[in-house]
Scaffold this active site. Structure first.
Site, PDB file in Angstrom:
ATOM      1  N   LYS A  10       0.841  -1.198   0.000  1.00  0.00           N
ATOM      2  CA  LYS A  10       0.000   0.000   0.000  1.00  0.00           C
ATOM      3  C   LYS A  10       0.871   1.241   0.000  1.00  0.00           C
ATOM      4  O   LYS A  10       2.034   1.233   0.396  1.00  0.00           O
ATOM      5  CB  LYS A  10      -0.938   0.019   1.209  1.00  0.00           C
ATOM      6  CG  LYS A  10      -0.270   0.014   2.589  1.00  0.00           C
ATOM      7  CD  LYS A  10       0.177   1.367   3.086  1.00  0.00           C
ATOM      8  CE  LYS A  10       0.832   1.307   4.457  1.00  0.00           C
ATOM      9  NZ  LYS A  10       1.525   2.568   4.829  1.00  0.00           N
ATOM     10  N   ALA A  97       9.917  -3.602   6.241  1.00  0.00           N
ATOM     11  CA  ALA A  97      10.040  -2.446   7.147  1.00  0.00           C
ATOM     12  C   ALA A  97      10.167  -1.156   6.351  1.00  0.00           C
ATOM     13  O   ALA A  97      10.952  -0.271   6.689  1.00  0.00           O
ATOM     14  CB  ALA A  97      11.234  -2.614   8.093  1.00  0.00           C
ATOM     15  N   GLY A  99       7.363   0.877   5.270  1.00  0.00           N
ATOM     16  CA  GLY A  99       6.203   1.758   5.258  1.00  0.00           C
ATOM     17  C   GLY A  99       5.183   1.404   4.201  1.00  0.00           C
ATOM     18  O   GLY A  99       4.326   2.221   3.855  1.00  0.00           O
ATOM     19  N   ALA A 101       3.401  -1.674   4.425  1.00  0.00           N
ATOM     20  CA  ALA A 101       2.508  -2.674   5.047  1.00  0.00           C
ATOM     21  C   ALA A 101       2.811  -4.091   4.610  1.00  0.00           C
ATOM     22  O   ALA A 101       1.904  -4.910   4.496  1.00  0.00           O
ATOM     23  CB  ALA A 101       1.039  -2.326   4.793  1.00  0.00           C
ATOM     24  N   GLY A 102       4.092  -4.416   4.396  1.00  0.00           N
ATOM     25  CA  GLY A 102       4.439  -5.776   3.993  1.00  0.00           C
ATOM     26  C   GLY A 102       4.084  -6.822   5.042  1.00  0.00           C
ATOM     27  O   GLY A 102       3.532  -7.867   4.717  1.00  0.00           O
ATOM     28  N   GLY A 103       4.404  -6.544   6.314  1.00  0.00           N
ATOM     29  CA  GLY A 103       4.050  -7.488   7.372  1.00  0.00           C
ATOM     30  C   GLY A 103       2.553  -7.608   7.540  1.00  0.00           C
ATOM     31  O   GLY A 103       2.015  -8.707   7.730  1.00  0.00           O
ATOM     32  N   SER A 104       1.856  -6.486   7.455  1.00  0.00           N
ATOM     33  CA  SER A 104       0.393  -6.502   7.549  1.00  0.00           C
ATOM     34  C   SER A 104      -0.217  -7.291   6.397  1.00  0.00           C
ATOM     35  O   SER A 104      -1.185  -8.042   6.577  1.00  0.00           O
ATOM     36  CB  SER A 104      -0.146  -5.071   7.533  1.00  0.00           C
ATOM     37  OG  SER A 104       0.291  -4.353   8.663  1.00  0.00           O
ATOM     38  N   ASP A 137      -3.036  -1.674   9.885  1.00  0.00           N
ATOM     39  CA  ASP A 137      -3.023  -1.732   8.420  1.00  0.00           C
ATOM     40  C   ASP A 137      -3.546  -3.052   7.865  1.00  0.00           C
ATOM     41  O   ASP A 137      -3.754  -3.167   6.655  1.00  0.00           O
ATOM     42  CB  ASP A 137      -1.594  -1.525   7.885  1.00  0.00           C
ATOM     43  CG  ASP A 137      -1.106  -0.097   8.040  1.00  0.00           C
ATOM     44  OD1 ASP A 137      -1.940   0.803   8.255  1.00  0.00           O
ATOM     45  OD2 ASP A 137       0.120   0.120   7.943  1.00  0.00           O
TER      46      ASP A 137
END
Length: 298
Positions: A10, A97, A99, A101-104, A137
């Site tokens: 995103k 990491a 910004g 939203a890769g982990g989300s 997110d």
């Protein structure tokens, strides 16, 4: 049996941040656009819960229970009264990491993949509830497209959006989202922080599909904090706009920077100039909006 879900990154075309709330979170007016950079999460039946990851910066992805994909599987299994017996493999393509939203995204993808793998048919509203518990997110990663996120970003209202083209410049290393919010609090201490509201001009520009109109309305209240913690990002922003980007901003909490461009040809030119500038590690070209978490054919 395995199930694979594709999920987008995103960009925040508006990130309005309010003062810290008593619960430690900040109220947001967060206009999300899903972009065509995707991770894929494959869920496979297993004896227990395990996570693997491959792709750019995969060595920075935690493989224990702190990974949002693992937490998503655990939460869904707990609600269903079953064991989280699944192996999750993340094919990583979204900057880590950064910004975006890769982990989300991985959390949303794992939730949808496990729901299909285990045949739970969990109602969409319940999946979104789990997403909101996982992180601010995560609900948007499930939904995709374009949306206004309020509350701490988890309360979503779809918005209209035309097609836009982007270049993303990936920095060396990451930035901690909590650290960026702490720096925002430090920088705004002693000032009146207004209640966050979506910009009518930005929403109109987004719906119009006019990149020139959108360029004049992009805003990220976390950008000064990200630049304070990582001053070199200012050089990246300047390199992109100098190469012809219509507008530039830090993506979310950074350190990835986002450049709005007129079309695919302009994207290629700006990406090449950014890489030649030496102000970023790598560039990625994408368009928006993109669909949210999607089951892929088996």
């Amino acid at each position: 049996m395995s199930v694979t879900v594709r999920v987008p990154a995103k960009v925040n075309v508006q990130l309005a941040v309010g003062a810290a709330r008593p619960d430690g979170f900040h109220g947001l007016a967060n206009v999300f656009l899903a972009v065509s950079l995707f991770d894929e999460v494959t869920a496979t039946r297993a004896d227990g819960l395990t996570v693997t990851c491959a792709g750019p910066d995969a060595d920075q992805v935690p493989l224990d229970r702190t990974n949002l994909a693992a937490r998503a599987a655990e939460m869904l299994a707990e609600r269903a009264g079953i064991e989280p017996a699944v192996h999750l493999h993340i094919a990583k393509n979204i900057p880590v990491a950064g910004g975006m939203a890769g982990g989300s995204a991985d959390g949303a993808a794992a939730l949808l993949a496990c729901d299909a793998l285990w045949g739970l048919d969990t109602p969409r509203a319940e999946l979104l509830d789990i997403c909101a518990v996982l992180g601010s997110d995560v609900p948007f990663s499930l939904v995709g497209g374009a949306a206004l996120g309020t509350g701490r970003g988890e309360l979503l209202t779809p918005v209209d959006a035309g097609t836009f083209h982007w270049v993303f410049a990936v920095a060396d290393g990451g930035l901690s989202t909590p650290a960026v919010f702490r720096e925002f609090d430090r920088l705004t201490a002693g000032t009146a922080v207004p209640e966050p509201e979506a910009s009518p001009a930005l929403l109109a520009a987004l719906a119009s599909g006019d990149p020139d109109a959108l360029a004049t309305t992009l805003v990220n209240d976390l950008q000064p904090a990200a630049l304070s913690l990582r001053p070199a990002l200012a050089d990246t922003l300047a390199a992109g706009t100098g190469a012809g980007a219509l507008a530039a901003l830090v993506s979310g909490s950074g350190p990835t920077t986002a450049f709005l461009v007129r079309d695919e040809e302009a994207a290629a030119k700006v990406a090449a100039a950014l890489e030649a500038s030496g102000t970023c590690r790598v560039t990625r070209v994408a368009s928006s909006p993109a669909p949210g978490a999607t089951l892929l054919p088996s």
